[in-house]
Scaffold this motif. Structure first.
Motif, PDB file in Angstrom:
ATOM      1  N   CYS A  39       0.846  -1.180   0.000  1.00  0.00           N
ATOM      2  CA  CYS A  39       0.000   0.000   0.000  1.00  0.00           C
ATOM      3  C   CYS A  39       0.891   1.242   0.000  1.00  0.00           C
ATOM      4  CB  CYS A  39      -0.884   0.001   1.249  1.00  0.00           C
ATOM      5  SG  CYS A  39      -1.866   1.502   1.405  1.00  0.00           S
ATOM      6  N   CYS A  87      -0.046   3.654   3.292  1.00  0.00           N
ATOM      7  CA  CYS A  87       0.206   3.402   4.720  1.00  0.00           C
ATOM      8  C   CYS A  87       1.273   2.351   5.006  1.00  0.00           C
ATOM      9  CB  CYS A  87      -1.086   3.019   5.420  1.00  0.00           C
ATOM     10  SG  CYS A  87      -1.594   1.321   5.120  1.00  0.00           S
ATOM     11  N   PHE A 146       1.464  -0.798   4.364  1.00  0.00           N
ATOM     12  CA  PHE A 146       1.052  -2.190   4.554  1.00  0.00           C
ATOM     13  C   PHE A 146       1.638  -3.053   3.423  1.00  0.00           C
ATOM     14  CE2 PHE A 146      -1.773  -5.705   3.510  1.00  0.00           C
ATOM     15  CZ  PHE A 146      -1.879  -6.345   4.735  1.00  0.00           C
ATOM     16  N   CYS A 202      -6.141  -2.431   0.552  1.00  0.00           N
ATOM     17  CA  CYS A 202      -5.440  -2.385   1.824  1.00  0.00           C
ATOM     18  C   CYS A 202      -6.431  -2.586   2.973  1.00  0.00           C
ATOM     19  CB  CYS A 202      -4.726  -1.042   1.987  1.00  0.00           C
ATOM     20  SG  CYS A 202      -3.906  -0.887   3.575  1.00  0.00           S
ATOM     21  N   THR A 228      -6.942   1.526   0.250  1.00  0.00           N
ATOM     22  CA  THR A 228      -6.315   1.918  -1.014  1.00  0.00           C
ATOM     23  C   THR A 228      -6.053   0.645  -1.833  1.00  0.00           C
ATOM     24  OG1 THR A 228      -5.169   3.614   0.262  1.00  0.00           O
ATOM     25  CG2 THR A 228      -4.359   3.221  -1.975  1.00  0.00           C
ATOM     26  N   ARG A 236      -6.074  -1.809   5.887  1.00  0.00           N
ATOM     27  CA  ARG A 236      -6.014  -0.700   6.841  1.00  0.00           C
ATOM     28  C   ARG A 236      -6.696   0.552   6.322  1.00  0.00           C
ATOM     29  NH1 ARG A 236       0.193  -0.856   8.105  1.00  0.00           N
ATOM     30  NH2 ARG A 236       0.364  -2.839   9.202  1.00  0.00           N
ATOM     31  N   CYS A 237      -6.412   0.876   5.038  1.00  0.00           N
ATOM     32  CA  CYS A 237      -6.900   2.178   4.575  1.00  0.00           C
ATOM     33  C   CYS A 237      -7.671   2.095   3.253  1.00  0.00           C
ATOM     34  CB  CYS A 237      -5.738   3.171   4.454  1.00  0.00           C
ATOM     35  SG  CYS A 237      -4.624   2.812   3.113  1.00  0.00           S
TER      36      CYS A 237
HETATM   37 ZN   LIG Z   1      -3.015   1.186   3.334  1.00  0.00          ZN
END
Ligand SMILES: [Zn+2]
Ligand SMILES: Nc1ncnc2c1ncn2[C@@H]1O[C@H](COP(=O)(O)OP(=O)(O)OP(=O)(O)O)[C@@H](O)[C@H]1O
Ligand SMILES: [Mg+2]
Length: 418
Positions: free
Chosen positions: A224, A227, A229, A241, A246, A243-244
């Motif tokens: 990613c 962030c 990842f 991703c 993307t 987490r975010c």
């Molecule tokens: Zn991310």
């Protein structure tokens, strides 16, 4: 070292079948030779680099509290039957029988051997934790040996193993190794990504892989941009991703390290136990930590080269300085080269003096090819002005200095870099 006496068989062209940039350059720079498919010889220059990498690894392992030992390459197959990996790794193992009919193999890895060792000598919680490591040749009958020493059938690995009383202890040792690995790869002069492996491959435990982005990488990771990842690619569909959100991007990478929280997989199978404070029997909790030491040489070159050759990071280079007298028949030129040589050696630098007969063109080409960070070029023309050139391999920059300040200038440049 004087080049005329050294064994550095450089090549103008790489053999046709060499695909990866690092493979071509290792062959051309006279660092390795293939004996037969997947089997390589390390020539003096290649061995110097391997030794420097091993030194970095030893320093960081020792600093982390791990102790070095040396297990055997030859292993009894019987041991492998206890974990069932004689079947699992049947194709990979190089097996043989000795004259007494013992079934043996050349170790592809050492979890079984080390667990057996620790089982025989650890019986109490007082003897734990213990972390052991070795740097040793491994043997694997790879389906597809490739890219020179990136995937070979005989290669050098650093493998470490931690033995703990409980999960908390394992996590602590794991963290220490994780940090040591980051230091090692940073000192090796490479950029790397750390994947958060999907749990579940080996019993739901935690593991991380250290991946070096490179064109010839066989492993694809998803990362990613936003962030940081990173994960390994397991299925070929578009992924986002976690987490975010993307969309993840793909990158080809070379795996140079793998650390793993094993838990009790091997200790249970081999009966490696200890008595706790209450006198109750518990199973030892293990972790294992591998680095592809010889593969690292290739990974470093993949990230540190240009069209002319290798560009060694300072801490890895077989030599600190290359001295190149342009006219090998001019006494003043040669005399100065030898003077710099002995003064720099006296200061503790590793110096290669290209005292070979032959054209300057060939010497310059070879200099770029073998990739020593600093080059001192001594030529008649500059000497008339009392000057000598210092070339920076990575920056492709030339600094002209007074012939009397060469040694101090070099000492300063090397100090600044390290
Ligand atoms: Zn991310
Ligand atoms: N055939 C090989 N040649 C050179 N280095 C290797 C080879 N196989 C593994 N290594 C190195 O040894 C390290 C530890 O070994 P491990 O058993 O974890 O590798 P692996 O998962 O089999 O690697 P790979 O997926 O590349 O085959 C790897 O991270 C890699 O850097
Ligand atoms: Mg493998």
């Amino acid at each position: 070292m004087f080049w005329s006496k050294a064994f550095i068989p450089t090549l103008k062209e790489a053999p046709q079948d060499a695909e990866a940039a690092s493979h071509k350059l290792l062959l051309r720079a006279g660092m390795i030779r293939m004996l037969t498919s997947g089997v390589y010889i390390y020539l003096p220059l290649g061995l110097m680099v391997l030794n420097r990498i091993e030194t970095i690894i030893r320093e960081e392992m020792d600093a982390s509290g791990a102790q070095e030992l040396l297990l055997s390459c030859i292993q009894p197959l019987e041991l492998w039957k206890k974990t069932g990996r004689d079947q699992q790794l049947a194709e990979t193992m190089i097996r043989f029988q000795d004259r007494r009919g013992r079934n043996l193999c050349l170790g592809p890895t050492h979890e079984e051997v080390i667990t057996e060792l620790v089982k025989n000598h650890v019986s109490s919680y007082r003897q734990l934790p213990v972390v052991l490591y070795q740097i040793q040749t491994k043997f694997r009958d790879e389906i597809r040996p490739r890219f020179g020493i990136i995937r070979a059938c005989e290669f050098v690995m650093k493998d470490a193993y931690s033995f703990d009383r409980d999960q908390k202890g394992l996590e602590k040792n794991y963290e220490v190794m994780f940090t040591a690995y980051k230091k090692i790869f940073t000192r090796c002069g490479i950029k790397f990504l750390i994947t958060e492996a999907d749990s579940g491959i080996m019993g739901g435990s935690v593991s991380h892989e250290f991946m070096v982005p490179a064109q010839s990488g066989e492993d694809i990771v998803l990362f990613c941009k936003k962030c940081d990842f990173v994960k390994t690619l397991t299925e070929d569909k578009e992924q986002k991703c976690p987490r975010c959100n993307t969309p993840l991007e793909k990158k080809q990478t070379i795996e140079v390290g793998h650390i793993f929280q094993l838990g009790t997989k091997y200790s249970k199978a081999l009966g490696a136990c200890f008595l706790d404070e209450k006198g109750e029997q518990q199973t030892i909790i293990m972790g294992c930590y591998g680095i592809g030491v010889s593969r690292l040489i290739s990974a470093i070159i993949e990230q540190n080269h240009d069209e002319d050759g290798i560009i060694w990071p300072e801490d890895i280079s077989p030599f600190d300085v290359l001295i190149l007298p342009v006219q090998s028949s001019n006494e003043e030129v040669v005399g100065l080269a030898k003077k710099y040589y002995s003064e720099l050696e006296k200061k503790g630098f590793r110096v290669l003096l290209d005292d070979r007969e032959g054209t300057a063109g060939v010497k310059f080409k070879d200099a770029d090819l073998i990739g020593i960070p600093l080059r001192v070029t001594i030529g008649e023309k500059n000497l008339q002005k009392g000057e000598v050139e210092i070339g920076l391999r990575r920056e492709k920059k030339i600094i002209t200095v007074d012939k009397n300040s060469v040694v101090s200038k070099i000492a300063g440049l090397i100090k600044k870099g390290s």
